[in-house]
Design an enzyme around this catalytic site. Structure first.
Site, mmCIF file in Angstrom:
data_model
loop_
_atom_site.group_PDB
_atom_site.id
_atom_site.type_symbol
_atom_site.label_atom_id
_atom_site.label_comp_id
_atom_site.label_asym_id
_atom_site.label_seq_id
_atom_site.Cartn_x
_atom_site.Cartn_y
_atom_site.Cartn_z
ATOM 1 N N LYS A 136 26.740 54.362 77.378
ATOM 2 C CA LYS A 136 25.751 53.290 77.266
ATOM 3 C C LYS A 136 26.222 52.065 78.036
ATOM 4 O O LYS A 136 27.288 51.524 77.763
ATOM 5 C CB LYS A 136 25.548 52.952 75.792
ATOM 6 C CG LYS A 136 24.474 51.899 75.515
ATOM 7 C CD LYS A 136 24.243 51.819 74.016
ATOM 8 C CE LYS A 136 23.301 50.718 73.616
ATOM 9 N NZ LYS A 136 23.025 50.713 72.169
ATOM 10 N N ALA A 153 25.523 45.340 65.504
ATOM 11 C CA ALA A 153 26.505 44.392 66.031
ATOM 12 C C ALA A 153 26.860 44.694 67.485
ATOM 13 O O ALA A 153 27.026 45.850 67.884
ATOM 14 C CB ALA A 153 27.768 44.420 65.175
ATOM 15 N N ASN A 192 27.957 49.755 65.135
ATOM 16 C CA ASN A 192 28.276 49.396 66.511
ATOM 17 C C ASN A 192 27.094 49.712 67.415
ATOM 18 O O ASN A 192 26.721 50.877 67.588
ATOM 19 C CB ASN A 192 29.524 50.165 66.957
ATOM 20 C CG ASN A 192 29.766 50.085 68.449
ATOM 21 O OD1 ASN A 192 29.300 49.170 69.118
ATOM 22 N ND2 ASN A 192 30.490 51.049 68.971
ATOM 23 N N CYS A 193 26.515 48.685 68.016
ATOM 24 C CA CYS A 193 25.365 48.875 68.885
ATOM 25 C C CYS A 193 25.651 49.862 70.008
ATOM 26 O O CYS A 193 24.804 50.663 70.394
ATOM 27 C CB CYS A 193 24.928 47.530 69.466
ATOM 28 S SG CYS A 193 23.593 47.636 70.680
ATOM 29 N N PHE A 194 26.873 49.812 70.551
ATOM 30 C CA PHE A 194 27.191 50.668 71.682
ATOM 31 C C PHE A 194 27.743 52.026 71.259
ATOM 32 O O PHE A 194 28.237 52.796 72.071
ATOM 33 C CB PHE A 194 28.162 49.949 72.632
ATOM 34 C CG PHE A 194 27.454 48.987 73.540
ATOM 35 C CD1 PHE A 194 26.982 49.384 74.775
ATOM 36 C CD2 PHE A 194 27.224 47.681 73.131
ATOM 37 C CE1 PHE A 194 26.298 48.499 75.595
ATOM 38 C CE2 PHE A 194 26.545 46.788 73.945
ATOM 39 C CZ PHE A 194 26.080 47.197 75.183
#
Length: 226
Positions: free
Chosen positions: A137, A64, A120-122
């Site tokens: 990131k 996400a 969480n992608c980040f």
């Protein structure tokens, strides 16, 4: 997301050249990876500044991404060869060069497959992501392949809101982005876009023509959404 998918289809049919696209999100949204089917139920009822937060699905994989205070890039291209990692790095080079022209050095992340357990992608940075010198990131990217056509798009965090980020992913997971640019909002977005367009022209040895979608193309995109 539907526009990115449409651009892939048109390029695959030979009806549209390679494309570089930038866009932002209004209202803010959470984009889910194509195979990401587990996420908190509360994400379907999030409100920020009196507006509902959209929940959409990307045609690409990954986890996400909260799209608020970010700038999204998309590259649709064909003719690249190599492994998935090699293709990522071929495309990411214009991002690295563009940000370098703004005085910001980016490096590839180093996290392995364990990232899939983080929604969480980040929250983590893999070899397909670009991080600042302190490890934060800045850019998370994902890919879709259709034959020899590749869509790579990604989110560049410019001015994320800490309160909203905590509301979505929980407290103590927000990593502030520290960009030494001293620019805000529209000026920051415009500066980043100009730098990346210039680096893309040089790196891909291409000339770009700004071309908005026609009314007929918008109709096709909306039909695809349905």
């Amino acid at each position: 997301m539907a526009i990115d998918r449409y651009l892939v289809e048109q390029h695959q049919l030979g009806l549209m050249p390679a494309t570089l696209r930038f866009y932002s999100w209004s209202p803010p949204a959470i984009s889910l990876g194509y195979h990401q089917h587990q996420y908190p139920d509360r994400w379907q009822n999030l409100i920020w500044h009196g507006r509902a937060i959209d929940l959409v699905r990307r045609p690409t994989g990954g986890r996400a991404v909260l799209h608020q205070g970010d700038l999204t890039y998309a590259v649709v291209i064909s003719g690249l060869s190599g492994s998935r990692t090699q293709v990522y790095q071929q495309i990411c080079e214009f991002l690295i060069q563009g940000w370098r022209s703004l005085g910001i050095q980016l490096h590839y992340g180093t996290v392995g497959r364990g990232y899939i357990h983080n929604p969480n992608c980040f929250g983590t940075a893999t070899g397909a992501d670009l991080v600042l010198a302190d490890g934060t990131k800045l850019i998370g990217s994902a890919q879709l392949r259709r034959g020899n056509v590749i869509l790579q798009h990604g989110s560049m965090r410019l001015e994320p809101d800490e309160e909203l980020f905590a509301q979505v992913f929980g407290k103590d997971v927000f990593a502030p982005v520290k960009l030494p640019l001293n620019l805000h909002k529209e000026e920051l977005v415009r500066t980043v876009m100009n730098a990346l367009v210039a680096s893309a022209k040089s790196y891909f040895q291409a000339e770009f023509v700004v071309q908005p979608l026609s009314d007929r193309e918008w109709e096709k995109v909306y039909l695809d959404c349905d």
